[in-house]
Design an enzyme around this catalytic site. Sequence first.
Site, short mmCIF file in Angstrom:
data_model
loop_
_atom_site.label_atom_id
_atom_site.label_comp_id
_atom_site.label_asym_id
_atom_site.label_seq_id
_atom_site.Cartn_x
_atom_site.Cartn_y
_atom_site.Cartn_z
N GLY A 502 0.81 -1.20 0.00
CA GLY A 502 0.00 0.00 0.00
C GLY A 502 0.85 1.24 0.00
N GLY A 504 0.35 4.98 1.65
CA GLY A 504 -0.48 5.87 2.43
C GLY A 504 0.03 7.28 2.36
N GLY A 505 -0.56 8.11 3.18
CA GLY A 505 -0.25 9.52 3.10
C GLY A 505 1.20 9.82 3.39
N PHE A 506 1.82 9.04 4.25
CA PHE A 506 3.14 9.42 4.69
C PHE A 506 4.23 8.47 4.25
CE2 PHE A 506 0.12 11.39 7.41
CZ PHE A 506 0.59 12.68 7.50
N GLY A 507 3.89 7.56 3.42
CA GLY A 507 4.93 6.65 2.96
C GLY A 507 4.35 5.34 2.48
N VAL A 509 3.77 1.15 2.42
CA VAL A 509 3.50 0.08 3.37
C VAL A 509 3.96 -1.23 2.77
CG1 VAL A 509 1.77 -1.00 4.82
CG2 VAL A 509 1.46 1.35 4.07
N LYS A 523 5.13 0.29 7.94
CA LYS A 523 4.90 1.57 7.29
C LYS A 523 6.19 2.37 7.39
CE LYS A 523 1.61 4.97 6.48
NZ LYS A 523 0.24 4.92 6.15
N ASP A 620 -7.54 11.61 8.43
CA ASP A 620 -7.57 10.98 7.11
C ASP A 620 -8.38 9.69 7.15
OD1 ASP A 620 -7.14 10.66 4.44
OD2 ASP A 620 -5.05 10.04 4.60
#
Length: 810
Positions: A502, A504-507, A509, A523, A620
């Site tokens: 995945g 996500g918003g910050f990096g 996964v 993550k 989020d």
Amino acid sequence: MDILSLLIFVACILIPSLKVSTAIDTIHLSQCISDGMTLVSQGGKFEFGFFSPNHSNKHYLGIWYKNIIPQTVVWVAERAINDSLAILTVNRTGNLVLRHHDNVVWHTPSEKQAQNPVVQLLDSGNLVVREESETDPEAYLWQSFDYPSDTALPGMKLGWNLRTGREWRMTSWKSPDDPSPGDFYWGMLLYNYPEFYLMKGKEKILRIGPWNGLHFSGIPDQKPNPVYAYHYISNKDEIYYTYSQENDGVISRLEINQTSSTISRYVWMEDKQFWKVYKSRPRDNCDYYGMCGAYGTCVITGSQFCQCLEKFSPKSPKAWNKADWSQGCVRNKPLNCTNKLRDGFMKVKGVKLPDTTHTWVDETIGLEECRVRCLNNCSCMAYTNSDIRGEGSGCVMWFGDLNDIRQFDGEGQDLYIRMDASELGEQRHYKEVLILVYTTIAIILGMLLVGCFRIYVGRCTITDILRNQNRGGSEDDQDLPLVDLSTIVTATDNFSINNKIGEGGFGLVYKGRLVSGQEIAVKRLSRTSGQGMREFKNEVKLIAKLQHRNLVKLLACCVQQQDIMLVYEYMTNRSLDRLIFDDTEAKLLDWPKRFNIICGIARGLLYLHQDSRLRIIHRDLKASNVLIDDQLNPKISDFGIARIFGGDETEGSTQRVVGTYGYMAPEYAADGIFSVKSDVFSFGILMLEIISGKRSRGFYIENHSPNLVTHAWSLWKKGRAIEMIDSNIEDSCALSDVLRCIHVSLLCVQQHAEDRPAMPSVVLMLGSESELAEPKEPGFYLNNDVGATPAISGDIISINELTITSLEAR
Ligand SMILES: *[C@@H]1O[C@H](CO)[C@@H](O)[C@H](O)[C@H]1NC(C)=O
Ligand SMILES: *[C@@H]1O[C@H](CO)[C@@H](O)[C@H](O)[C@H]1NC(C)=O
Ligand SMILES: *[C@@H]1O[C@H](CO)[C@@H](O)[C@H](O)[C@H]1NC(C)=O
Ligand SMILES: *[C@@H]1O[C@H](CO)[C@@H](O)[C@H](O)[C@H]1NC(C)=O
Ligand SMILES: *[C@@H]1O[C@H](CO)[C@@H](O)[C@H](O)[C@H]1NC(C)=O
Ligand SMILES: *[C@@H]1O[C@H](CO)[C@@H](O)[C@H](O)[C@H]1NC(C)=O
């Protein structure tokens, strides 16, 4: 015979011009089929008409492959005709009627009334009677696929239609010359844990074991392959096996054969022009039903096929030594259930599960509870998971003797067999008793709580929430375990792209597997400057203390220069968006399940908002940030990350807007003002998505609505909110319940934050039947403010579903 049908009859036989010369696939009311005429499916694959098997002078109606020699018949109407003077017509009520001389010798049933019925042979090999304009297969008046003969073609179902009580089973021909139904059939016996059997009359010949989520228990080597794809469907209406052709060039069929007592899959070899056996059962001696008797196990590689399970001995050693294994085995130490606590279980690995005639299944409980239930009932002889996907889930228990077990090499499933404690060793016994006592107490307490306080079954209740809070908020001062980078590098194969699950918003996964075998999700965050390492770690520790069953658990963290890595428990069942927005998955998610998910998310969010030490605003919340576990419980992920990055900002306004278009509250998207109420807004959107099965940001042009919220609002105002309910849940829901949820969502997405309810009230509203306020106009950022927000450029807006990580406000 009435005048009309007499005329048709005469015309059909006497007027040769009606014997069409070009191939047709359809006949209408006034047309008929007599010997010598056939229907040919549009693509030329199948042919329907009269045929005579070799060495037989009888005539049958059947379907066969048009271009395959020797003629391979895949379907046959049961009745034989002695000569070639029969006529097939379709009559006004939609029945296929076969007349021989003056008598109706065969006709199809038809439950529905017809206006203008036609008979058509489809390219799938399915002969259907349908209303001329009808294209929906569910609405066919009749279809040959519902009445299999000895052959299963791709797309045919084998199993049960639970609504009508009709079974789809394959029945053998009496012999190669006689297509009338023989003694053998292949069908599903509807035990609590259903199984397919090859039956001869009432005698079981072989079974392939129950479906365990991945494959049939007796076919551990059943794998995706280039010839066909298999599917097992089980829901409240139907339960069946079906297969589909993987590759259009491959012709394959499944056939049951009485002469050889087998069920075989054939593949047509185009170049060599013959049917090759792809697989056939029984394939070895161990496939024969009950070969080794009760508690015997069949090992094909053993010195002799049958062996007794460990700690069992032949019931009749004399017979056993003469290779007569049918009497099976008995325990060395008989069970004595005067004291249930004295019993325990022996784990037997790598087996085909025993015959499921006397079983009991509960898909909602896990292995541990299963064990306790089994222990508590003296007639329960074994248990295991009913579904082996992932970590395993569900519970199946066997009552009475265990029959037809087979041992596999390296594959197969685990089975836990009841034994007297003395067979298991003292230590084990002691542990067993402790577990039993604890779990029994827990179950009783749980039942008491549920029994006393759960007034509305299937709704969130205040007690649920309190219970969870107590459990979640436990003071646990252990520091968050730190792991070193090398562990993570090994687990994720050096952040291999193959392990990426995945973004996500910050990096990114990644999925990983620790040396211990435990699966994890990692993550990898990129730290931005401006924040000290100590604050950073403190934040992570605080977040790690948040524990709740509706939050994904943070297991550990790893800090390495500019990188910070958070290690989470790994969830097998993917994220919510992949369930509700996927046509197939969404069908399986009925209303009670969806409601349970809504309540779970509400509880998780409530916990984040209310935890006294640390008020977390998610910022989020969206479908892809809600993970779903095996039991379909939702777990919120990515919580607290905004906080990790934002330092001590708790509430107020921010320079960095974090969120996803389509879920963002207007005041947050436009002005960067966030609060618990902006999470409530996102939650409202999420509810609408779960109810409608539609994405918040989609195209609703036909409704003149730019998005889901405005669509919902306009329907609500017109009193037509029902129209937005996902058709997949129409059957499983009480409309009033869903309407209430829509109502609550609209309250959550109101334009002004102060009008929106806080999560405690949301949970209360979901769980009660109290009067609800009328919602005011919803806020929607895209709807109102596109032009007014210069910070967001057009091309970012066009990216659906992407998290906006760093968006400087004006
Ligand atoms: C009957 O036998 C002939 C010749 O052996 C063969 O060509 C034909 O396909 C057979 N028909 C059926 C229905 O098996
Ligand atoms: C076919 O012939 C058999 C015996 O010759 C007779 O019993 C049967 O009724 C006949 N079937 C039809 C449909 O005429
Ligand atoms: C069509 O045939 C079926 C079966 O013989 C019969 O029950 C039905 O009444 C017929 N319908 C008409 C309109 O003749
Ligand atoms: C069944 O198997 C036998 C022997 O293998 C074969 O001759 C026959 O054609 C097969 N088909 C039917 C319908 O019996
Ligand atoms: C079962 O166990 C109890 C006490 O442990 C004993 O008194 C009884 O005789 C046993 N019964 C059998 C059939 O072994
Ligand atoms: C044990 O389970 C069987 C089968 O479900 C049931 O009939 C029986 O009543 C149970 N016995 C007890 C003591 O619960």
